[in-house]
Design a protein around this motif. Sequence first.
Motif, PDB file in Angstrom:
ATOM      1  N   GLN A 121       0.805  -1.377  -0.037  1.00 17.82           N
ATOM      2  CA  GLN A 121       0.130   0.247  -0.545  1.00 17.82           C
ATOM      3  C   GLN A 121       1.033   1.033  -0.273  1.00 17.82           C
ATOM      4  O   GLN A 121       1.072   2.229  -0.552  1.00 17.82           O
ATOM      5  CB  GLN A 121      -1.274  -0.183   0.885  1.00 17.82           C
ATOM      6  CG  GLN A 121      -2.016  -1.335   1.172  1.00 17.82           C
ATOM      7  CD  GLN A 121      -3.067  -0.962   2.596  1.00 17.82           C
ATOM      8  OE1 GLN A 121      -2.672  -0.227   2.813  1.00 17.82           O
ATOM      9  NE2 GLN A 121      -3.579  -2.261   2.567  1.00 17.82           N
ATOM     10  N   LEU A 122       1.658   1.321   0.079  1.00 17.13           N
ATOM     11  CA  LEU A 122       2.577   2.485   0.845  1.00 17.13           C
ATOM     12  C   LEU A 122       3.134   2.726  -0.789  1.00 17.13           C
ATOM     13  O   LEU A 122       3.910   3.564  -1.128  1.00 17.13           O
ATOM     14  CB  LEU A 122       4.508   1.994   1.832  1.00 17.13           C
ATOM     15  CG  LEU A 122       4.870   3.409   2.081  1.00 17.13           C
ATOM     16  CD1 LEU A 122       4.429   4.515   2.930  1.00 17.13           C
ATOM     17  CD2 LEU A 122       5.886   2.593   2.781  1.00 17.13           C
ATOM     18  N   ILE A 123       3.407   1.591  -1.170  1.00 12.82           N
ATOM     19  CA  ILE A 123       4.457   1.980  -2.673  1.00 12.82           C
ATOM     20  C   ILE A 123       3.543   1.938  -3.668  1.00 12.82           C
ATOM     21  O   ILE A 123       4.574   2.242  -5.012  1.00 12.82           O
ATOM     22  CB  ILE A 123       6.078   1.151  -2.945  1.00 12.82           C
ATOM     23  CG1 ILE A 123       6.153  -0.383  -2.638  1.00 12.82           C
ATOM     24  CG2 ILE A 123       7.107   1.369  -1.778  1.00 12.82           C
ATOM     25  CD1 ILE A 123       6.655  -1.268  -2.665  1.00 12.82           C
ATOM     26  N   GLY A 124       2.409   1.537  -3.667  1.00 11.95           N
ATOM     27  CA  GLY A 124       2.119   1.789  -4.761  1.00 11.95           C
ATOM     28  C   GLY A 124       0.084   1.211  -5.001  1.00 11.95           C
ATOM     29  O   GLY A 124      -0.705   2.363  -4.717  1.00 11.95           O
ATOM     30  N   GLY A 125      -0.098  -0.193  -4.341  1.00  9.17           N
ATOM     31  CA  GLY A 125      -0.899  -0.255  -3.926  1.00  9.17           C
ATOM     32  C   GLY A 125      -2.460  -0.929  -4.581  1.00  9.17           C
ATOM     33  O   GLY A 125      -3.155  -0.369  -5.167  1.00  9.17           O
ATOM     34  N   ALA A 126      -1.753  -1.412  -5.854  1.00  9.69           N
ATOM     35  CA  ALA A 126      -2.691  -1.750  -7.041  1.00  9.69           C
ATOM     36  C   ALA A 126      -3.738  -2.806  -6.711  1.00  9.69           C
ATOM     37  O   ALA A 126      -3.944  -3.400  -7.417  1.00  9.69           O
ATOM     38  CB  ALA A 126      -1.846  -2.062  -8.270  1.00  9.69           C
ATOM     39  N   HIS A 127      -3.009  -3.932  -5.988  1.00 10.03           N
ATOM     40  CA  HIS A 127      -3.709  -5.412  -6.311  1.00 10.03           C
ATOM     41  C   HIS A 127      -3.762  -5.420  -4.642  1.00 10.03           C
ATOM     42  O   HIS A 127      -2.314  -5.226  -3.911  1.00 10.03           O
ATOM     43  CB  HIS A 127      -3.011  -6.838  -6.645  1.00 10.03           C
ATOM     44  CG  HIS A 127      -2.640  -5.930  -8.678  1.00 10.03           C
ATOM     45  ND1 HIS A 127      -4.142  -6.214  -9.449  1.00 10.03           N
ATOM     46  CD2 HIS A 127      -1.646  -5.936  -8.835  1.00 10.03           C
ATOM     47  CE1 HIS A 127      -2.974  -5.034 -10.398  1.00 10.03           C
ATOM     48  NE2 HIS A 127      -2.126  -5.777 -10.304  1.00 10.03           N
ATOM     49  N   GLU A 128      -4.872  -6.311  -3.921  1.00  9.15           N
ATOM     50  CA  GLU A 128      -4.763  -6.887  -2.802  1.00  9.15           C
ATOM     51  C   GLU A 128      -4.093  -8.127  -2.765  1.00  9.15           C
ATOM     52  O   GLU A 128      -3.933  -8.473  -1.391  1.00  9.15           O
ATOM     53  CB  GLU A 128      -6.285  -6.378  -2.207  1.00  9.15           C
ATOM     54  CG  GLU A 128      -6.273  -5.327  -1.801  1.00  9.15           C
ATOM     55  CD  GLU A 128      -7.965  -5.003  -1.270  1.00  9.15           C
ATOM     56  OE1 GLU A 128      -7.966  -5.994  -1.443  1.00  9.15           O
ATOM     57  OE2 GLU A 128      -8.482  -3.770  -0.660  1.00  9.15           O
ATOM     58  N   ALA A 312       2.376  -7.132  -6.254  1.00  9.35           N
ATOM     59  CA  ALA A 312       1.170  -5.803  -5.519  1.00  9.35           C
ATOM     60  C   ALA A 312       1.153  -4.225  -5.818  1.00  9.35           C
ATOM     61  O   ALA A 312      -0.562  -3.904  -5.759  1.00  9.35           O
ATOM     62  CB  ALA A 312       0.666  -6.603  -4.990  1.00  9.35           C
ATOM     63  N   SER A 313       1.688  -4.063  -6.077  1.00 15.15           N
ATOM     64  CA  SER A 313       1.916  -2.550  -5.573  1.00 15.15           C
ATOM     65  C   SER A 313       1.861  -1.647  -6.963  1.00 15.15           C
ATOM     66  O   SER A 313       1.850  -0.438  -7.437  1.00 15.15           O
ATOM     67  CB  SER A 313       3.423  -1.584  -4.870  1.00 15.15           C
ATOM     68  OG  SER A 313       4.537  -2.017  -5.519  1.00 15.15           O
ATOM     69  N   GLN A 314       2.555  -2.299  -8.284  1.00 12.14           N
ATOM     70  CA  GLN A 314       2.148  -2.011  -9.334  1.00 12.14           C
ATOM     71  C   GLN A 314       1.491  -2.709 -10.743  1.00 12.14           C
ATOM     72  O   GLN A 314       1.539  -4.077 -10.894  1.00 12.14           O
ATOM     73  CB  GLN A 314       3.714  -2.506  -9.863  1.00 12.14           C
ATOM     74  CG  GLN A 314       4.908  -1.605  -9.336  1.00 12.14           C
ATOM     75  CD  GLN A 314       5.183  -0.434  -9.033  1.00 12.14           C
ATOM     76  OE1 GLN A 314       4.814   0.236 -10.120  1.00 12.14           O
ATOM     77  NE2 GLN A 314       4.902   0.420  -7.928  1.00 12.14           N
ATOM     78  N   PRO A 315       0.670  -1.501 -11.550  1.00 12.33           N
ATOM     79  CA  PRO A 315       0.202  -2.308 -11.910  1.00 12.33           C
ATOM     80  C   PRO A 315      -0.387  -2.617 -12.848  1.00 12.33           C
ATOM     81  O   PRO A 315      -0.559  -3.639 -13.751  1.00 12.33           O
ATOM     82  CB  PRO A 315      -0.982  -0.838 -12.604  1.00 12.33           C
ATOM     83  CG  PRO A 315       0.285   0.476 -12.599  1.00 12.33           C
ATOM     84  CD  PRO A 315       1.365  -0.211 -11.161  1.00 12.33           C
TER      85      PRO A 315
END
Length: 366
Positions: A121-128, A312-315
Amino acid sequence: MRIKSIETYRGAIPLHTPFKTALRTVTVAETIIVKVTCEGGIVGWGEAPPTHVITGESLASIDYAIQSIFKSLLIGETLQMREILFQKIENSMVRNTSAKAAVDMALYDCIAKQADLPLYQLIGGAHEAIETDYTVSVNTPDEMVQDAKNYIQNGFSVLKIKVGKDQIATDIKRIEAIRNEIGPDIQIRLDANQGWQAKEAVRAIRRMEDLGLEIELIEQPVIAYDLDGLKYVTENTDTPIMADESVFSVYDAKRVLEIGAADLINIKLMKSGGIHQAIKIAKVAEAYGVECMVGSMIETKIGITAAAHFAASQPNVTRYDLDAPLMLTGDIANGGISYKRNQIKLGNAAGLGIQTIEEKYIVEKS
């Protein structure tokens, strides 16, 4: 929040069964674990396995880099000046990317804990949550077919099949036997681990295309430095080609993408030197409209947890090859990611969520 201490531990966990590729066979996952302690009692964890045939590092070289180079640079520095921390790590040594990655992920763990957020979440938060494939080692066709069936029965819908160790005709027989047995609904991706020459790779891939084997992608068909060969394979086949060992740095990625040498990029923290540089590679690929996979070496749950949070942080990270902990006979860490069949859950704990390490898997402490 300043860094107070950096400790290293040597760990070892046996695998359930030998892991075989075109480059090596692994029976025990050996690793260097890093513990970074900051003011206020915040603790961050990282790890680096020795993958001699890819990064050129050993247990001794990783431990030396951390204890004799990085430690003196980082003790007393503050987490708030994170760019300076990561710049110091990157500039202090050439290569030694796994050692850099271990310290990098431990620092990111501390930074996210200080922010009281899960790292992704801190570095992107693209996926859970993300879905991993499972790797089928190089063996006889019958053994590989049985392994593939077992992994599917255990809930995996994407298989990564190792090839490139024997003659290409044998590889094709392996893939044909597996596809015939598992049917059309399971995704198959191949990893040649640099085992083919460019022209024979094209012949093999075209043959598999003609047979209707429906291969999702071919990973690193040729030797890492042969970008012209990689480009030749990419331009002369319909199956997407992924660069792995050809891309360690953001500069490697830029070169591969500039010349159109690959359709996809495989990012591994142990190649890039950690999360900080991996984010840069992902952003360069995104600028070129290229999707990425996040993979790993034979790592424990510590390194794979860091890789999963980055993924998980990168789309534009759309594929995940993070099955290594499932190959081991135990967990070296308490906390971190959890697996439910092929699903990886990141959890809501701050940082990487790693709490403690299991002493029974620790061989030596520095």
